[in-house]
Design a protein around this motif. Structure first.
Motif, short mmCIF file in Angstrom:
data_model
loop_
_atom_site.label_atom_id
_atom_site.label_comp_id
_atom_site.label_asym_id
_atom_site.label_seq_id
_atom_site.Cartn_x
_atom_site.Cartn_y
_atom_site.Cartn_z
N ASP A 131 0.83 -1.21 0.00
CA ASP A 131 0.00 0.00 0.00
C ASP A 131 0.86 1.26 0.00
O ASP A 131 0.58 2.23 -0.71
CB ASP A 131 -0.93 0.01 1.22
N PHE A 135 1.16 4.02 -2.85
CA PHE A 135 0.85 5.41 -2.52
C PHE A 135 1.98 6.33 -2.96
O PHE A 135 1.75 7.42 -3.49
CB PHE A 135 0.63 5.55 -1.00
N ARG A 161 -3.51 -1.21 -7.01
CA ARG A 161 -3.86 0.05 -7.65
C ARG A 161 -3.48 1.21 -6.73
O ARG A 161 -3.57 1.09 -5.52
CB ARG A 161 -5.36 0.11 -7.98
N LYS A 162 -3.10 2.29 -7.34
CA LYS A 162 -2.77 3.49 -6.58
C LYS A 162 -4.05 4.19 -6.14
O LYS A 162 -4.91 4.48 -6.97
CB LYS A 162 -1.92 4.44 -7.42
N LYS A 163 -4.19 4.42 -4.84
CA LYS A 163 -5.37 5.11 -4.32
C LYS A 163 -5.20 6.62 -4.51
O LYS A 163 -4.08 7.12 -4.65
CB LYS A 163 -5.56 4.77 -2.84
N PRO A 164 -6.31 7.35 -4.50
CA PRO A 164 -6.21 8.80 -4.73
C PRO A 164 -5.51 9.57 -3.61
O PRO A 164 -5.08 10.70 -3.80
CB PRO A 164 -7.67 9.24 -4.86
N ARG A 166 -4.46 9.31 1.05
CA ARG A 166 -4.48 8.53 2.28
C ARG A 166 -5.89 8.54 2.88
O ARG A 166 -6.57 9.58 2.90
CB ARG A 166 -3.52 9.11 3.31
N GLY A 167 -6.29 7.37 3.37
CA GLY A 167 -7.51 7.28 4.14
C GLY A 167 -7.15 7.05 5.60
O GLY A 167 -6.26 6.26 5.91
N ASP A 203 -15.43 9.28 -1.49
CA ASP A 203 -14.47 10.15 -2.17
C ASP A 203 -13.94 11.23 -1.24
O ASP A 203 -12.77 11.63 -1.32
CB ASP A 203 -15.13 10.80 -3.40
N TYR A 206 -10.52 10.77 1.29
CA TYR A 206 -9.13 10.59 0.86
C TYR A 206 -8.41 11.93 0.87
O TYR A 206 -8.96 12.96 0.47
CB TYR A 206 -9.07 9.97 -0.54
N GLU A 296 -5.28 3.68 5.32
CA GLU A 296 -5.87 2.83 4.29
C GLU A 296 -5.66 3.46 2.93
O GLU A 296 -5.41 4.64 2.81
CB GLU A 296 -7.36 2.62 4.55
#
Length: 296
Positions: A131, A135, A161-164, A166-167, A203, A206, A296
């Motif tokens: 992750d 990131f 996959r690259k997340k938009p 940090r969660g 959405d 993030y 996340e």
């Protein structure tokens, strides 16, 4: 050659690093390790090439790693070239100092101190590392479809996959840091948007991480508002432009024993920890379990 993930380690930890290498490779990441074809011919030329073609380097930190001249040479060269660094901590009751502490200061390290506690623990530690790699440099890597699993793992794993951004999920309540979009007016900062807790990140949950001067800014990927904290009103908000109250320190929660990515978030201006108490966001002057978040 396409950019890769470079694993940097001291030889005492070769067995564990090889295990990590195999798992990253299995999940489709392009990985470089010296004993896996990374070194041929002159060792210095080969190590230099490994660094030069790296999108990110992962140093597996221990006292022996810090004492190693070759490890120092390798990581210093990566730092000089501006290669992204994702540190991995292996040693308990120890922190990096000297040259290693200087290079990794302010970086969020991955906690592998208990990685070999169980197979499940190892898998979750590797997931955390993946992750963080995605990131940091997911847009630079060519990720292949995951290969078939072995040893009882699923035949196919989900693609990385690259997340938009940090969660942030609160460790005790399971709720996410989320911008509501509700506006408030402030006599000094003008417009501020409310930040609250939500059952899922959505959405608005993030946050893009932007490096500041020995701090980090967190900008909501939907509203572009910067996360801030008002100590006078003891509330969290976002605003259009960052200043002192929108500077944060993100640190590993070293008290956590789980394989999750446990962190604490400290407001640099007020020196308060971002926490959840009685179902609401708050800033605490000292650390408690209410201050623990999972990335996340």
């Amino acid at each position: 050659m396409s950019p890769h993930v470079m694993l940097s380690y001291q030889w005492d930890d070769q067995a564990l690093v090889k295990k990590v290498y195999d798992r990253l490779k299995e999940d489709g990441l392009p990985v470089w390790m010296d004993i896996e074809g990374g070194v041929s011919g002159n060792i210095n030329d080969a190590m230099a090439a490994g660094v030069e073609e790296a999108a990110v380097i992962c140093p597996f930190m221990t006292p022996a790693y810090q004492a190693s001249r070759s490890c120092k040479k390798e990581l210093n060269y990566a730092d000089m070239r501006g290669v992204n660094i994702v540190p991995v901590m292996l040693a308990k009751n120890w922190e990096a100092s000297e040259w290693l502490g200087l290079i990794t200061a302010g970086l969020l390290w991955m906690d592998f101190r208990n990685a070999e506690k169980s197979d499940d623990h190892f898998e979750k530690c590797v997931k955390s590392l993946e992750d963080e790699i995605m990131f940091s440099v997911g847009n630079l890597l060519t990720v292949e479809a995951p290969s078939h699993g072995v040893d009882g793992r699923p035949a196919e794993r989900p693609s990385l996959r690259k997340k938009p951004g940090r969660g942030f999920r609160h460790a005790l309540t399971g709720l996410y840091l989320w911008e509501s979009g509700e506006q408030k007016f402030h006599p000094v900062s003008d417009v501020r948007n409310s930040v609250e807790l939500h059952e899922s990140p959505g959405d608005n949950g993030y946050w893009e991480e932007i490096k500041g001067n020995n701090c980090k800014h967190y900008r909501n990927v939907i509203t572009n508002g910067y996360l801030g904290f008002d100590p006078d009103g003891n509330y969290v908000y976002t605003k259009a432009n960052p200043y002192g109250a929108e500077e944060w320190l993100l640190m590993v929660d070293e008290s956590d024993q789980s394989p999750e990515r446990a962190v604490v978030i400290k407001n640099r201006y007020s020196q308060r920890f971002l926490a959840v108490q009685n179902g609401k966001l708050a800033g605490l002057t000292s650390y408690t379990e209410d201050c623990k978040w999972f990335l996340e």
